[in-house]
Design a protein around this motif. Sequence first.
Motif, PDB file in Angstrom:
ATOM      1  N   LYS A   1       0.803  -1.219   0.000  1.00 39.76           N
ATOM      2  CA  LYS A   1       0.000   0.000   0.000  1.00 39.76           C
ATOM      3  C   LYS A   1       0.838   1.271   0.000  1.00 39.76           C
TER       4      LYS A   1
ATOM      5  N   LEU B   1      -5.119  -3.979  -2.280  1.00 39.47           N
ATOM      6  CA  LEU B   1      -4.179  -3.344  -1.356  1.00 39.47           C
ATOM      7  C   LEU B   1      -4.859  -2.316  -0.456  1.00 39.47           C
ATOM      8  N   ASP B   2      -6.180  -2.208  -0.598  1.00 43.52           N
ATOM      9  CA  ASP B   2      -6.973  -1.267   0.208  1.00 43.52           C
ATOM     10  C   ASP B   2      -6.529   0.177  -0.024  1.00 43.52           C
ATOM     11  N   LEU B   3      -6.278   0.496  -1.297  1.00 46.56           N
ATOM     12  CA  LEU B   3      -5.878   1.845  -1.673  1.00 46.56           C
ATOM     13  C   LEU B   3      -7.083   2.630  -2.176  1.00 46.56           C
TER      14      LEU B   3
END
Length: 209
Positions: free
Chosen positions: A66, A96-98
């Motif tokens: 991230k 990546l929870d971006l």
Amino acid sequence: MEVRYSGELAEQIDYIAKGLADLTLSKDNVMAALKAQSTYNYMPVVGYPTYTAFFISTREKPRLDKAYFLDKKIGLLDYPTSRSGHIIPKQMFKRLDLDMRVLDIQYVSSHQVLREKLSSGELDIIATYWQESDESRFSANYITPIGENISGSRWYMKMDVDNTDLACALQQQLQQVAKNNGSSYFDELDLYWQCNELPVYFLGETDES
């Protein structure tokens, strides 16, 4: 013969959805979404090989974490059906929870423009495929795979009638054009028609000539 070229997804979809193209280059997911085969009997003639999508950099090997992307200038294709240049990198960012809103993303019109902007330093990372000519511009040590076994585009022919001879002629012609491209990517095409190769005679010739 009328030839139309467009990088606009909406125009391509409209053209195929209305059955206006006799021969079109598209992706299987687009044709399936439009139900083009059942509606207008679009049939695949030639398919390009599967490939791998990469993040490519000029300075270092991209890392899939991230924090790595937060200060990078990222190049993607402004073409929502492109798997290597749009769909797969966005899926990676999601994994990546971006938050896409915090990323410095520049959308461009083609894979070639992505490469030019990466070479000039306008971009830090691009999402695309790897090709032979990249070996002279970029380092194979600075690429990171993000998607494998991606199906290539296919040429589809609208079969108003069961014109096998035309399909076979088109398949042969498209195969020859691909071979003349000079890239090993086109060495193993998917051919969807089993065609019998008949002898070609010139005027006045026979088997006994």
